[in-house]
Motif scaffolding. Structure first.
Motif, PDB file in Angstrom:
ATOM      1  N   ALA A  92      12.110  -3.052 -17.066  1.00 55.63           N
ATOM      2  CA  ALA A  92      12.848  -2.318 -15.921  1.00 55.63           C
ATOM      3  C   ALA A  92      12.250  -2.092 -14.749  1.00 55.63           C
ATOM      4  N   THR A  93      10.756  -1.369 -15.114  1.00 56.46           N
ATOM      5  CA  THR A  93      10.009  -1.097 -13.728  1.00 56.46           C
ATOM      6  C   THR A  93       9.719  -2.376 -12.942  1.00 56.46           C
ATOM      7  N   LEU A  94       9.754  -3.639 -13.526  1.00 53.15           N
ATOM      8  CA  LEU A  94       9.400  -4.709 -12.727  1.00 53.15           C
ATOM      9  C   LEU A  94      10.607  -4.749 -11.601  1.00 53.15           C
ATOM     10  N   PHE A  95      11.724  -4.344 -11.796  1.00 52.48           N
ATOM     11  CA  PHE A  95      12.852  -4.545 -10.822  1.00 52.48           C
ATOM     12  C   PHE A  95      13.130  -3.401 -10.140  1.00 52.48           C
ATOM     13  N   THR A  96      12.124  -2.381 -10.127  1.00 53.34           N
ATOM     14  CA  THR A  96      12.592  -1.193  -9.373  1.00 53.34           C
ATOM     15  C   THR A  96      11.599  -1.177  -7.872  1.00 53.34           C
ATOM     16  N   PRO A  97      12.059  -0.394  -7.010  1.00 52.89           N
ATOM     17  CA  PRO A  97      11.285  -0.539  -5.757  1.00 52.89           C
ATOM     18  C   PRO A  97      10.104   0.078  -6.010  1.00 52.89           C
ATOM     19  N   ARG A  98       8.972  -0.398  -5.369  1.00 48.99           N
ATOM     20  CA  ARG A  98       7.488   0.166  -5.301  1.00 48.99           C
ATOM     21  C   ARG A  98       7.222   0.402  -6.955  1.00 48.99           C
ATOM     22  N   GLY A  99       7.862  -0.568  -7.902  1.00 41.27           N
ATOM     23  CA  GLY A  99       7.369  -0.333  -9.106  1.00 41.27           C
ATOM     24  C   GLY A  99       6.628  -1.660  -9.743  1.00 41.27           C
ATOM     25  N   ARG A 100       6.807  -2.805  -8.945  1.00 36.87           N
ATOM     26  CA  ARG A 100       6.195  -4.029  -9.414  1.00 36.87           C
ATOM     27  C   ARG A 100       4.767  -3.925  -9.862  1.00 36.87           C
ATOM     28  N   MET A 101       3.900  -3.519  -9.214  1.00 31.65           N
ATOM     29  CA  MET A 101       2.530  -3.663  -9.396  1.00 31.65           C
ATOM     30  C   MET A 101       2.154  -2.905 -10.670  1.00 31.65           C
ATOM     31  N   LEU A 102       2.418  -1.531 -10.592  1.00 26.26           N
ATOM     32  CA  LEU A 102       2.229  -0.954 -11.875  1.00 26.26           C
ATOM     33  C   LEU A 102       3.134  -1.435 -13.201  1.00 26.26           C
ATOM     34  N   GLY A 103       4.137  -1.868 -12.958  1.00 23.85           N
ATOM     35  CA  GLY A 103       4.989  -2.387 -14.082  1.00 23.85           C
ATOM     36  C   GLY A 103       4.113  -3.728 -14.481  1.00 23.85           C
ATOM     37  N   GLY A 104       3.571  -4.562 -13.579  1.00 20.41           N
ATOM     38  CA  GLY A 104       2.815  -5.841 -14.129  1.00 20.41           C
ATOM     39  C   GLY A 104       1.706  -5.301 -14.917  1.00 20.41           C
ATOM     40  N   LYS A 119       0.721  -1.286  -0.096  1.00 23.75           N
ATOM     41  CA  LYS A 119      -0.013  -0.091   0.161  1.00 23.75           C
ATOM     42  C   LYS A 119       0.823   1.331  -0.079  1.00 23.75           C
ATOM     43  N   ALA A 120       2.197   1.002   0.056  1.00 26.83           N
ATOM     44  CA  ALA A 120       3.124   2.358  -0.099  1.00 26.83           C
ATOM     45  C   ALA A 120       2.912   2.936  -1.544  1.00 26.83           C
ATOM     46  N   PRO A 121       2.968   4.220  -1.436  1.00 28.32           N
ATOM     47  CA  PRO A 121       2.793   4.654  -3.122  1.00 28.32           C
ATOM     48  C   PRO A 121       3.827   4.285  -3.727  1.00 28.32           C
ATOM     49  N   SER A 122       3.378   3.922  -5.191  1.00 27.71           N
ATOM     50  CA  SER A 122       4.088   3.417  -6.046  1.00 27.71           C
ATOM     51  C   SER A 122       5.048   4.484  -6.684  1.00 27.71           C
ATOM     52  N   SER A 123       6.133   4.106  -7.502  1.00 34.29           N
ATOM     53  CA  SER A 123       7.267   4.972  -7.437  1.00 34.29           C
ATOM     54  C   SER A 123       6.568   5.832  -8.977  1.00 34.29           C
ATOM     55  N   VAL A 124       7.527   6.980  -8.922  1.00 27.19           N
ATOM     56  CA  VAL A 124       7.167   7.753 -10.069  1.00 27.19           C
ATOM     57  C   VAL A 124       7.340   7.363 -11.298  1.00 27.19           C
ATOM     58  N   PHE A 125       8.431   6.533 -11.405  1.00 29.12           N
ATOM     59  CA  PHE A 125       8.975   5.998 -12.527  1.00 29.12           C
ATOM     60  C   PHE A 125       7.975   4.875 -13.084  1.00 29.12           C
ATOM     61  N   SER A 126       7.296   4.064 -12.278  1.00 24.82           N
ATOM     62  CA  SER A 126       6.441   3.234 -12.591  1.00 24.82           C
ATOM     63  C   SER A 126       5.221   3.804 -13.334  1.00 24.82           C
ATOM     64  N   ARG A 127       4.702   4.848 -12.341  1.00 29.48           N
ATOM     65  CA  ARG A 127       3.493   5.385 -13.134  1.00 29.48           C
ATOM     66  C   ARG A 127       3.837   6.043 -14.380  1.00 29.48           C
ATOM     67  N   ILE A 128       5.164   6.631 -14.552  1.00 32.46           N
ATOM     68  CA  ILE A 128       5.217   7.273 -16.065  1.00 32.46           C
ATOM     69  C   ILE A 128       5.245   6.098 -17.153  1.00 32.46           C
ATOM     70  N   VAL A 129       5.958   5.095 -16.562  1.00 27.53           N
ATOM     71  CA  VAL A 129       5.924   3.938 -17.653  1.00 27.53           C
ATOM     72  C   VAL A 129       4.613   3.442 -17.825  1.00 27.53           C
ATOM     73  N   LEU A 130       3.692   3.091 -16.906  1.00 26.76           N
ATOM     74  CA  LEU A 130       2.349   2.737 -17.069  1.00 26.76           C
ATOM     75  C   LEU A 130       1.538   3.669 -18.003  1.00 26.76           C
ATOM     76  N   VAL A 131       1.747   4.923 -17.838  1.00 26.21           N
ATOM     77  CA  VAL A 131       1.161   6.059 -18.817  1.00 26.21           C
ATOM     78  C   VAL A 131       1.738   5.626 -20.190  1.00 26.21           C
ATOM     79  N   ALA A 132       3.010   5.800 -20.251  1.00 22.12           N
ATOM     80  CA  ALA A 132       3.638   5.596 -21.797  1.00 22.12           C
ATOM     81  C   ALA A 132       2.997   4.143 -22.538  1.00 22.12           C
ATOM     82  N   ALA A 133       2.982   2.954 -21.412  1.00 23.49           N
ATOM     83  CA  ALA A 133       2.264   1.722 -22.298  1.00 23.49           C
ATOM     84  C   ALA A 133       1.020   2.086 -22.596  1.00 23.49           C
TER      85      ALA A 133
END
Lengths: 252, 373
Positions: free
Chosen positions: B110-122, B59-73
């Motif tokens: 890359a997002t899948l292996f970043t801290p707090r990025g696994r869920m949005l990366g998935g 429940k900790a907030p996702s990383s900014v990077f993962s959010r950006i990647v999700l939007v890009a996808a």
């Protein structure tokens, strides 16, 4: 050892066991995963290569069309006749007629049911063009043989190819497949006849039941004159002076 | 004694303004033992399983990077779908989109292996697997195939060639000089009228019209349609079978005389092995036998070269159909056109002919193609 330590130790052991199970599941299903990826990749690449082969052919990029079509030949498990068909058609576009014929014959051997219809049409067209090439090179006997072979391919087209279902599978939906076949057959008969008429014939060898007309004497002279004139004109046409209007269609 | 206790108490509380005393260094003596002996009471409350504990941690907030990647996808997938709907299959399979797809895929992994990025990366991975250049390109290729719109990336020169009104390899002047569709229609009508009249007068046959005339545009050899046509007149057929060999010969002889009278060459019998250029085995395949006496089809042909008319006269004879296959063919044809199963049929066909109404436009468009054919 305290209870907390025991619990922590049990948790660690459980996690290790779970990781080990995951690892072995991953290793065990790796072949299946790879096969699935390969399957999906193959399916998706079929559409990509086929589309690129056709698109390249449309813009006369026959080398590009052939290269894309050869991409279909890798693991050619699904609709296997299509890969050599597309390669052969691209080669025909590039006027590599013997190679095109070999590929289309390969395609014909792989085709089943209504698939043979479109392959036979293109194969007959390619062989007809081989005949045209032989005729332009002055080899009338070879030309006649090619026309005969093309006619055989056309004449052996199954009757099912005249059906609406066959038309729906045609690679040239803008043209009626049956009409194309009939046009090709008519054209080949005429070309064979032209080659035959170039060779001298002994009138006495004609059997009694021959269907030659028996016109009156003056009409006979007129007819003879017209036939000779027509023959000369045909000869000119076949020498390439006048290409004529019944040229061979391009495969598609 | 009392004084001593009071002194001790005052020593502990002096200068602390009422705060409890700090424990001595090392803690109170026996404190650990007491804790072990008397564990603190357990307060009743929610009990978390391991999974819930993990979910709580996610429940900790996702990383900014993962959010950006999700939007890009998501944006990239939307672009692919829009291009598919716009019919841009070639662009979908182009190098640019392929390169962009690789970049997106790399970012997602890359997002899948970043801290707090696994869920949005998935989630981004799922979107990318479903909507990528291969899957959307495949769908678009299917749409293109169904529509038959393989325009490709034609150059301006190719587009110009595609609009050529003549036929590649044929002098367009031929189309202007030779008979038009209307000329052929009239000439064929005269020819048919004479044949019907004379055949009926001599043999007593009745005639029916077979089908209507057919005008099909011919391709120009440059990927487009020309202004010239393949023209087939309506056919005519006798309603009576012609099965006698001598009668067949007589009918063909009579027609031969008529076509010569109409400026055509003498009839040529494709089915006759003594004159045909075809191999006897091919004659047998096409006409049922290499002996005209036992053939189910007689096919004669002539033309009026250099004019474009080609005349065909066929006699169908079901009495020579040994295995019934020819009858089935004729029945299928009868079902399509309504023509008689057997008897004589005549038709005229011409290739690469122009309609009178198109003549002016044909000439005008040819001006854009000087010396071109």
């Amino acid at each position: 050892m305290t209870d907390a330590q025991s619990a922590a130790s049990a948790l660690l052991a459980s996690n290790r066991r779970r990781r080990r199970i995951r690892r072995w599941i991953a290793i065990g299903t790796l072949p299946l995963t790879l096969a699935a990826l390969l399957f999906v990749g193959k399916l998706l690449s079929m559409y990509a290569f086929a589309h690129q082969a056709i698109s390249a052919y449309v813009v006369d990029d026959y080398a590009g069309s052939e290269a894309s079509a050869r991409g279909q030949e890798f693991l050619n498990w699904f609709e296997p006749y299509k890969a050599p068909f597309n390669v052969g058609t691209a080669l025909a576009g590039a006027e590599k007629l013997p190679e095109a014929r070999a590929k289309l014959e390969e395609s014909l051997a792989l085709a089943h049911g209504l698939e043979v219809c479109t392959v036979r049409i293109n194969l007959a067209l390619v062989i007809e063009r081989q005949g045209d090439a032989a005729r332009e090179a002055g080899d009338g006997a070879a030309a006649a043989q090619f026309y005969g072979e093309a006619l055989t391919i056309t004449a052996e087209t199954p009757e099912e190819c005249d059906s609406d279902e066959a038309q729906q599978q045609s690679s040239d939906p803008d043209r009626d497949m049956q009409q194309t076949k009939e046009d090709t057959e008519d054209r080949l008969k005429q070309k064979q006849q032209d080659q035959q008429q170039q060779q001298p014939q002994d009138p006495e060898e004609k059997p009694e039941e021959q269907q030659e007309p028996q016109p009156s004497e003056d009409k006979l002279d007129e007819l003879k004159e017209k036939l000779e004139q027509g023959q000369q004109e045909r000869d000119q046409r076949q020498d390439g002076d006048e290409p004529g209007g019944s040229g061979t269609d391009k495969p598609w | 004694m009392v004084m001593d206790r009071e002194k001790q108490r005052q020593r502990y509380i002096a200068g602390t303004e009422g705060a409890p005393p700090v424990p001595p260094p090392g803690g109170y003596r026996g404190a650990k033992r007491q804790q072990a002996l008397y564990p603190p009471p357990v307060v009743p409350g929610p009990v978390y399983s391991a999974g819930e504990t993990a979910a709580a941690a996610e429940k900790a907030p996702s990383s900014v990077f993962s959010r950006i990647v999700l939007v890009a996808a998501i944006v990239f997938a939307a672009i692919l779908l829009i291009m598919m709907l716009a019919g841009g299959t070639d662009a979908l399979y182009g190098v640019t989109l392929f390169a962009l797809q690789l970049v997106i895929a790399g970012l997602v992994v890359a997002t899948l292996f970043t801290p707090r990025g696994r869920m949005l990366g998935g989630i981004a991975l799922a979107i990318t697997l479903l909507f990528n250049v291969a899957t959307v390109g495949g769908l678009s290729a299917l749409r293109t195939s169904a529509a038959g719109t393989y325009d490709g990336m034609k150059s301006d020169e190719q587009k110009h060639e595609e609009a050529y009104p003549g036929i590649k390899g044929t002098d367009p002047q031929d189309a202007l000089d030779q008979q038009s569709v209307e000329d052929i229609r009239a000439a064929a009508a005269d020819l048919f009228a004479d044949i019907r009249e004379q055949v009926t007068a001599r043999f007593g046959y009745d005639w029916v019209q077979v089908g209507d005339e057919d005008l099909r545009p011919e391709r120009n050899g440059y990927g487009g349609e020309s202004m010239l046509y393949e023209f087939a007149t309506e056919g005519w057929a006798t309603t009576e079978p012609i099965q006698d060999y001598d009668t067949k010969v007589a009918v063909m002889d009579l027609i031969d005389d008529i076509v010569v009278d109409h400026g055509m060459y003498g009839l040529y019998a494709f089915n006759d092995p003594s004159v045909s250029g075809m191999d006897p085995s091919m004659i047998a395949k096409l006409y049922g036998s290499d002996d005209p006496r036992t053939q189910h089809t007689w096919e004669s042909y002539t033309e009026n070269y250099p004019e474009p008319m080609r005349f065909y006269a066929d006699i169908y004879d079901l009495s020579n159909d040994a295995d019934g296959s020819f009858q089935r063919t004729r029945e299928a044809q009868n079902a399509r056109t309504g023509e008689p199963l057997e008897g004589l049929q005549i038709v005229v066909i011409a290739s690469g002919v122009l309609q009178d109404a198109d003549r002016e436009e044909f000439q005008k468009r040819l001006e854009e193609y000087p010396g071109f054919y």
